[in-house]
Design a protein around this motif. Sequence first.
Motif: not given
Length: 130
Positions: A44-45, A48-49, A61, A86, A101, A103
Amino acid sequence: MTNQPPHGGQQPQGFGPPPPQYAPSPQPPVPPGQASTGPEFLAVDRHSSIVVDEDGVTFEDHDVIAEFPWPEIRSVHYKPSPSGKALMMAVVHLDGRVYECVVAAKPREVLGQWFAQLAAVLGYYRPMGY
């Protein structure tokens, strides 16, 4: 059913190990009311996850969620971003479409931990390859 690579027979480059020759049979679903028995991965950030669990892979996102159940996934690939800050993950759908995706890993050392966890979790759900 054979496992054909997307995009005219070429495999996406640089995302984890190559997919198996034949897709493994999907894991049976967990009955309602019963606790999950398999491992889970979560990255997770702020925006996004990525979640990998017994249901499949889920990307989020900027509040847009995409869920990919295991029976619909041809392969899963991952790699560090070019900056090394990332996690980049791609899901290849059975029809060849590719979803991605990214993250951010803060601190950067978290990325190495994510790779170790992710390899174990994907190996559990996709024992013949990602």
